[in-house]
Write a protein that holds these residues in place. Structure first.
Motif, PDB file in Angstrom:
ATOM      1  N   SER A   6       0.825  -1.211   0.000  1.00  0.00           N
ATOM      2  CA  SER A   6       0.000   0.000   0.000  1.00  0.00           C
ATOM      3  C   SER A   6       0.862   1.265   0.000  1.00  0.00           C
ATOM      4  O   SER A   6       0.470   2.280  -0.565  1.00  0.00           O
ATOM      5  CB  SER A   6      -0.947   0.007   1.196  1.00  0.00           C
ATOM      6  OG  SER A   6      -0.219  -0.043   2.399  1.00  0.00           O
ATOM      7  N   GLU A   7       2.042   1.195   0.627  1.00  0.00           N
ATOM      8  CA  GLU A   7       2.947   2.347   0.631  1.00  0.00           C
ATOM      9  C   GLU A   7       3.477   2.611  -0.778  1.00  0.00           C
ATOM     10  O   GLU A   7       3.526   3.758  -1.223  1.00  0.00           O
ATOM     11  CB  GLU A   7       4.106   2.098   1.588  1.00  0.00           C
ATOM     12  CG  GLU A   7       5.069   3.242   1.701  1.00  0.00           C
ATOM     13  CD  GLU A   7       6.231   2.964   2.642  1.00  0.00           C
ATOM     14  OE1 GLU A   7       7.047   3.889   2.811  1.00  0.00           O
ATOM     15  OE2 GLU A   7       6.349   1.853   3.182  1.00  0.00           O
ATOM     16  N   GLY A  10       0.570   4.031  -2.871  1.00  0.00           N
ATOM     17  CA  GLY A  10       0.314   5.423  -2.513  1.00  0.00           C
ATOM     18  C   GLY A  10       1.382   6.351  -3.052  1.00  0.00           C
ATOM     19  O   GLY A  10       1.086   7.428  -3.578  1.00  0.00           O
ATOM     20  N   PHE A  11       2.647   5.936  -2.921  1.00  0.00           N
ATOM     21  CA  PHE A  11       3.757   6.730  -3.444  1.00  0.00           C
ATOM     22  C   PHE A  11       3.637   6.881  -4.958  1.00  0.00           C
ATOM     23  O   PHE A  11       3.831   7.963  -5.509  1.00  0.00           O
ATOM     24  CB  PHE A  11       5.084   6.064  -3.072  1.00  0.00           C
ATOM     25  CG  PHE A  11       6.288   6.848  -3.468  1.00  0.00           C
ATOM     26  CD1 PHE A  11       6.758   7.883  -2.667  1.00  0.00           C
ATOM     27  CD2 PHE A  11       6.976   6.551  -4.635  1.00  0.00           C
ATOM     28  CE1 PHE A  11       7.883   8.616  -3.034  1.00  0.00           C
ATOM     29  CE2 PHE A  11       8.096   7.272  -5.010  1.00  0.00           C
ATOM     30  CZ  PHE A  11       8.551   8.311  -4.208  1.00  0.00           C
ATOM     31  N   ASN A  56       1.694  12.678  -0.656  1.00  0.00           N
ATOM     32  CA  ASN A  56       2.349  11.782   0.294  1.00  0.00           C
ATOM     33  C   ASN A  56       2.045  12.162   1.742  1.00  0.00           C
ATOM     34  O   ASN A  56       1.812  11.295   2.581  1.00  0.00           O
ATOM     35  CB  ASN A  56       3.859  11.759   0.060  1.00  0.00           C
ATOM     36  CG  ASN A  56       4.230  10.894  -1.114  1.00  0.00           C
ATOM     37  OD1 ASN A  56       3.954   9.704  -1.137  1.00  0.00           O
ATOM     38  ND2 ASN A  56       4.846  11.492  -2.120  1.00  0.00           N
ATOM     39  N   GLY A  59      -1.807  11.542   2.200  1.00  0.00           N
ATOM     40  CA  GLY A  59      -2.271  10.264   1.687  1.00  0.00           C
ATOM     41  C   GLY A  59      -1.387   9.133   2.169  1.00  0.00           C
ATOM     42  O   GLY A  59      -1.614   8.537   3.220  1.00  0.00           O
ATOM     43  N   THR A  60      -0.337   8.877   1.434  1.00  0.00           N
ATOM     44  CA  THR A  60       0.544   7.749   1.696  1.00  0.00           C
ATOM     45  C   THR A  60       1.068   7.718   3.123  1.00  0.00           C
ATOM     46  O   THR A  60       1.059   6.671   3.764  1.00  0.00           O
ATOM     47  CB  THR A  60       1.739   7.788   0.715  1.00  0.00           C
ATOM     48  OG1 THR A  60       1.248   7.942  -0.610  1.00  0.00           O
ATOM     49  CG2 THR A  60       2.553   6.510   0.817  1.00  0.00           C
ATOM     50  N   TYR A  61       1.543   8.844   3.624  1.00  0.00           N
ATOM     51  CA  TYR A  61       2.150   8.900   4.960  1.00  0.00           C
ATOM     52  C   TYR A  61       1.324   9.745   5.924  1.00  0.00           C
ATOM     53  O   TYR A  61       1.872  10.376   6.823  1.00  0.00           O
ATOM     54  CB  TYR A  61       3.582   9.439   4.856  1.00  0.00           C
ATOM     55  CG  TYR A  61       4.467   8.576   3.997  1.00  0.00           C
ATOM     56  CD1 TYR A  61       4.935   7.354   4.464  1.00  0.00           C
ATOM     57  CD2 TYR A  61       4.806   8.970   2.704  1.00  0.00           C
ATOM     58  CE1 TYR A  61       5.725   6.548   3.671  1.00  0.00           C
ATOM     59  CE2 TYR A  61       5.610   8.160   1.906  1.00  0.00           C
ATOM     60  CZ  TYR A  61       6.062   6.956   2.394  1.00  0.00           C
ATOM     61  OH  TYR A  61       6.853   6.153   1.607  1.00  0.00           O
ATOM     62  N   ARG A 125      10.591   8.061   2.455  1.00  0.00           N
ATOM     63  CA  ARG A 125      10.198   7.248   3.611  1.00  0.00           C
ATOM     64  C   ARG A 125      11.199   7.305   4.749  1.00  0.00           C
ATOM     65  O   ARG A 125      10.826   7.098   5.897  1.00  0.00           O
ATOM     66  CB  ARG A 125       9.913   5.817   3.178  1.00  0.00           C
ATOM     67  CG  ARG A 125      11.127   4.981   2.869  1.00  0.00           C
ATOM     68  CD  ARG A 125      10.789   3.615   2.303  1.00  0.00           C
ATOM     69  NE  ARG A 125       9.711   2.967   2.988  1.00  0.00           N
ATOM     70  CZ  ARG A 125       9.853   1.914   3.774  1.00  0.00           C
ATOM     71  NH1 ARG A 125      11.031   1.396   3.962  1.00  0.00           N
ATOM     72  NH2 ARG A 125       8.813   1.374   4.347  1.00  0.00           N
ATOM     73  N   SER A 138      -1.258   3.695   5.597  1.00  0.00           N
ATOM     74  CA  SER A 138      -1.465   4.345   4.315  1.00  0.00           C
ATOM     75  C   SER A 138      -2.957   4.401   3.972  1.00  0.00           C
ATOM     76  O   SER A 138      -3.720   3.514   4.320  1.00  0.00           O
ATOM     77  CB  SER A 138      -0.706   3.562   3.238  1.00  0.00           C
ATOM     78  OG  SER A 138      -1.082   4.000   1.967  1.00  0.00           O
ATOM     79  N   TRP A 139      -3.375   5.421   3.252  1.00  0.00           N
ATOM     80  CA  TRP A 139      -4.769   5.576   2.831  1.00  0.00           C
ATOM     81  C   TRP A 139      -5.147   4.587   1.750  1.00  0.00           C
ATOM     82  O   TRP A 139      -6.320   4.432   1.439  1.00  0.00           O
ATOM     83  CB  TRP A 139      -5.033   7.006   2.390  1.00  0.00           C
ATOM     84  CG  TRP A 139      -4.189   7.467   1.234  1.00  0.00           C
ATOM     85  CD1 TRP A 139      -2.920   7.948   1.303  1.00  0.00           C
ATOM     86  CD2 TRP A 139      -4.529   7.475  -0.142  1.00  0.00           C
ATOM     87  NE1 TRP A 139      -2.451   8.267   0.059  1.00  0.00           N
ATOM     88  CE2 TRP A 139      -3.415   7.982  -0.844  1.00  0.00           C
ATOM     89  CE3 TRP A 139      -5.652   7.107  -0.866  1.00  0.00           C
ATOM     90  CZ2 TRP A 139      -3.413   8.129  -2.220  1.00  0.00           C
ATOM     91  CZ3 TRP A 139      -5.646   7.267  -2.230  1.00  0.00           C
ATOM     92  CH2 TRP A 139      -4.540   7.763  -2.901  1.00  0.00           C
ATOM     93  N   THR A 140      -4.169   3.904   1.147  1.00  0.00           N
ATOM     94  CA  THR A 140      -4.489   2.917   0.117  1.00  0.00           C
ATOM     95  C   THR A 140      -4.598   1.509   0.688  1.00  0.00           C
ATOM     96  O   THR A 140      -4.891   0.580  -0.038  1.00  0.00           O
ATOM     97  CB  THR A 140      -3.420   2.917  -0.996  1.00  0.00           C
ATOM     98  OG1 THR A 140      -2.150   2.642  -0.408  1.00  0.00           O
ATOM     99  CG2 THR A 140      -3.396   4.239  -1.721  1.00  0.00           C
TER     100      THR A 140
END
Length: 141
Positions: A6-7, A10-11, A56, A59-61, A125, A138-140
């Motif tokens: 998922s990271e 998202g990235f 990021n 979202g991702t982070y 990261r 992560s949001w994903t």
């Protein structure tokens, strides 16, 4: 430190949005408004970095520290990635003698982009959005 699927997703999504913003703004400034290519690319690079950072950060982070320090480090990591791409073009074009537009595209946009993306992922990261207590996923994922 393991990398979650998922990271990476998202990235990648943040990167795709940033690429679209960078390219779209560059084309508009260069072709639509007739800006100098260096000025147009400089502004579109900053805009793309900002879109990637926001994607990021929120979202991702998400849930990790967000601020001017993180943005400055993120920008520096992305600038380093841009230098990697330029270095790949320079080595291919001037060092190895592959001077065609296709060779420049392959060295910068394919090989250089692949290396730069690895650097950007690592830097994002480990230097920008470090894992801390209270971090959410992560949001994903």
């Amino acid at each position: 430190m393991s990398v979650a699927r998922s990271e990476v997703i998202g990235f990648a999504l943040a990167g795709i949005c940033a690429y679209a913003a960078d390219l779209g703004l560059f084309v508009w400034l260069r072709s639509g408004l007739g800006w100098d290519p260096i000025a147009a690319k400089s502004l579109s690079f900053v805009a793309g970095c900002t879109v990637a950072y926001l994607g990021n950060a929120f979202g991702t982070y998400r849930g990790r520290r967000v601020g001017w320090r993180e943005y400055a480090v993120f920008f520096a990591v992305n600038f380093a990635g841009a230098l990697v791409q330029l270095l790949c073009i320079a080595v291919s074009h001037y060092g190895l003698g592959f001077t065609s537009p296709r060779a420049d595209t392959l060295s910068g946009a394919v090989f250089g982009m692949a290396l730069a993306t690895c650097l950007r992922f690592w830097g994002t990261r480990t230097l920008v959005f470090r894992t801390g207590e209270g971090s959410r996923t992560s949001w994903t994922g």
